[in-house]
Scaffold this motif. Sequence first.
Motif, mmCIF file in Angstrom:
data_model
loop_
_atom_site.group_PDB
_atom_site.id
_atom_site.type_symbol
_atom_site.label_atom_id
_atom_site.label_comp_id
_atom_site.label_asym_id
_atom_site.label_seq_id
_atom_site.Cartn_x
_atom_site.Cartn_y
_atom_site.Cartn_z
ATOM 1 N N ARG A 61 0.807 -1.182 -0.040
ATOM 2 C CA ARG A 61 0.119 -0.005 0.039
ATOM 3 C C ARG A 61 0.860 1.394 -0.005
ATOM 4 O O ARG A 61 1.777 1.378 0.745
ATOM 5 C CB ARG A 61 -0.983 0.107 1.325
ATOM 6 C CG ARG A 61 -2.143 -0.988 0.967
ATOM 7 C CD ARG A 61 -3.318 -0.560 2.036
ATOM 8 N NE ARG A 61 -4.001 -1.623 2.174
ATOM 9 C CZ ARG A 61 -5.205 -1.530 1.208
ATOM 10 N NH1 ARG A 61 -5.195 -0.814 0.259
ATOM 11 N NH2 ARG A 61 -6.170 -2.515 1.348
ATOM 12 N N MET A 160 -4.181 1.713 9.054
ATOM 13 C CA MET A 160 -4.349 0.139 8.495
ATOM 14 C C MET A 160 -5.569 -0.404 8.687
ATOM 15 O O MET A 160 -6.350 -0.113 9.879
ATOM 16 C CB MET A 160 -3.238 -0.637 8.704
ATOM 17 C CG MET A 160 -1.944 -0.343 8.591
ATOM 18 S SD MET A 160 -0.639 -1.393 9.000
ATOM 19 C CE MET A 160 0.913 -0.409 8.523
ATOM 20 N N SER A 161 -5.971 -1.360 7.954
ATOM 21 C CA SER A 161 -7.304 -2.216 8.259
ATOM 22 C C SER A 161 -7.004 -3.021 9.453
ATOM 23 O O SER A 161 -5.650 -3.184 9.754
ATOM 24 C CB SER A 161 -7.707 -2.836 6.964
ATOM 25 O OG SER A 161 -6.590 -3.990 6.703
ATOM 26 N N GLU A 162 -7.910 -3.706 10.030
ATOM 27 C CA GLU A 162 -7.726 -4.764 11.029
ATOM 28 C C GLU A 162 -6.645 -5.725 10.625
ATOM 29 O O GLU A 162 -5.628 -6.120 11.538
ATOM 30 C CB GLU A 162 -8.839 -5.120 11.671
ATOM 31 C CG GLU A 162 -8.665 -6.144 12.941
ATOM 32 C CD GLU A 162 -7.832 -5.321 13.891
ATOM 33 O OE1 GLU A 162 -7.300 -6.145 14.655
ATOM 34 O OE2 GLU A 162 -7.991 -4.089 14.271
ATOM 35 N N GLU A 163 -6.927 -6.477 9.451
ATOM 36 C CA GLU A 163 -6.062 -7.499 9.083
ATOM 37 C C GLU A 163 -4.799 -6.908 8.957
ATOM 38 O O GLU A 163 -3.805 -7.923 9.213
ATOM 39 C CB GLU A 163 -6.729 -7.947 7.907
ATOM 40 C CG GLU A 163 -7.965 -8.783 8.054
ATOM 41 C CD GLU A 163 -8.371 -9.477 6.786
ATOM 42 O OE1 GLU A 163 -8.062 -9.062 5.652
ATOM 43 O OE2 GLU A 163 -9.046 -10.554 6.924
ATOM 44 N N GLU A 164 -4.505 -5.811 8.113
ATOM 45 C CA GLU A 164 -3.199 -5.378 7.873
ATOM 46 C C GLU A 164 -2.399 -5.053 9.171
ATOM 47 O O GLU A 164 -1.501 -5.185 9.273
ATOM 48 C CB GLU A 164 -3.239 -4.193 6.916
ATOM 49 C CG GLU A 164 -3.509 -4.713 5.460
ATOM 50 C CD GLU A 164 -3.860 -3.563 4.736
ATOM 51 O OE1 GLU A 164 -3.091 -3.575 3.485
ATOM 52 O OE2 GLU A 164 -4.619 -2.616 4.812
ATOM 53 N N VAL A 187 -3.618 -11.437 3.853
ATOM 54 C CA VAL A 187 -3.984 -9.984 3.438
ATOM 55 C C VAL A 187 -3.872 -9.694 2.086
ATOM 56 O O VAL A 187 -3.210 -10.543 1.242
ATOM 57 C CB VAL A 187 -3.057 -9.001 4.145
ATOM 58 C CG1 VAL A 187 -2.896 -9.093 5.649
ATOM 59 C CG2 VAL A 187 -1.614 -9.271 4.093
#
Length: 617
Positions: A61, A160-164, A187
């Motif tokens: 990203r 960041m998203s939770e997974e990232e 991810v």
Amino acid sequence: MEEWVGGLWHKYITRKANPEFDEARVTFDEVSKSVGMVFRALGGDVVKRVEAATGREYLTRKTFLQKISGDNQLVSLAWQDHESLRLPESLAVFPTTELNYDLYIWLSVLAANHSGKFTHWAKDNQQLVVEVLESFPSLHSRYNRLAQSFVELRADLSGMSEEEAQMERLIRQSILTPGSVSDFPVVNFAPKAVYLWLYPSASSDEVLQAQFDESSLEEQEKEQQKSAKKTKNSRKEAERVESPDERNGMMIFRLESMFSWSEFSKLDRGSDDSDEDDEDYERTIDDLDKITLAQQQEQQKSAQIKVDLDLPSASEDDIPLGDGIKLPEWDYRKQVLLEDHCLLQPMLPRDSKPAKLPVKLQKTAKTIQAQFEQLQSVRYWLKAQPQGEELDLAAWLDFHVESKTSATAEKGLFQSFRGNHRDLSCLLLADLSMSTDSHLDDDNRVIDVVKDSLLLFGEALQAVGDNFAMYGFSSVKRSNVRFTMLKNFKEKYNDDVRGRIQAIKPGFYTRMGAAIRQATKVIAEQNTSEKLLLILTDGKPNDIDHYEGRFGIEDTHQAICEAKRLGIKPFCITIDVDAQDYLPYLFGSDGFTQILRPAQLPMRLPQLYHQLTSQNS
């Protein structure tokens, strides 16, 4: 005005978007010798080259500023394969040059203790760090310093998203406490590059092993992996373009496979050729900087074009002698000598005619001949003989002292004046590959210097009366190793030989192992106590099939070992500027010499022979 403003804006936004510390940048050239020494001293493969890795696109990203600047952020990471260790071209990860330098050293230590193969990239790197720190406790402080600084520079988790974010937290934990993380999430984007770890080699077969969650791609994936098995290149950038029906245009990343080096590309295997030229295609791929894969319909056979180096026609080529000689070749991967694997063709230069020594060399030849005639006339005292022309005072004094202390048998007390006897044979093997066609200056090519060297070498050895032979070699694959006879051991050095030397032309490639094996057979037949094999070359072993890189180096090394076991002394004279990278492994530290100014070769070659053989006088 618009261009000027645009240029300023580009420089500003690119600098703001760049997360590196340019003022603390350390380049590979600055540390190449240090990391090479560390790598080999701690157990790294002595044959592997230590080189800079080119930057590659890394699918992660991008920040808002990176998107605005259009920065592709090419990333240079550390990886290795069976031929080389690749370290980043430069490092500016940390704000101080000391830390960036330490990172280079750390990566070389990791590489020295790792094979280059991964089963699970993140877990394997953790285990590797643990093993290295256990083996070298003194590295704890260096690693802790690097790890702490590196984690502090990682991206903020809040965006960041939770997974990232979970992936990033686990990466940080893996760095600070190696071996503590055993499970990683899946991810859509790879985390930021982990510069403290090694990466899998950049070969296309590994890149294509990234796993997808779309079942519709299963069949295509099988084809990719089947194609990848044919491509063993380890230095290329590989791309995979997303299929239109892939979910959200994203790739699912699993650390047990590897991180992608690039954005997607469609698979383009082209048509399958199962003919005997598959090895040539692999070598062609080796010459590419980037491999792009995309799906495409099969191309018609009639539209295919093959490009290869054509041999001259029979009427223009050198004159073959016989049907050729089958020779073995060493396969270092299988650790086996492949019998009858190469075909060596003895040849004579086609356009050779008896010729005198060129006028430009006559004065130099007289000087060298005078030096070698002195070598021939050397006389010396043979000590401790039972009889002779004079009393050996040293031997008599030893006997006198010993006889005063105990009963001592009388030994040789005389010395005898003897003439010089040079019981040796020498075979000079000259590399006549296409690289000798390159120019040294406006008037001279490398091949011209080689010719002059061979001529002066012949004049010198004729003066001293040594037994010698001269051959040249080049190759086009294993089935055409060309062995040019200039002078055999039974011939006299005369105008016929001078004419052959002046008629030689640049050849093709450098399959050195086969040429050395044949030269070894020839010189082994000579009934002399000393046998010297001189190899004159301007580059490393290579050919257009698989005989490249480590394969050629290992085969040549094996051929040299075979010669040594037969009591032959190989010695290499090279004008290759990169000779220090591979010749110590092939010939040993005292088994070669490097001529930094090729124009000096004609004078230096006879001088080197004088130095190598005068001890046998």
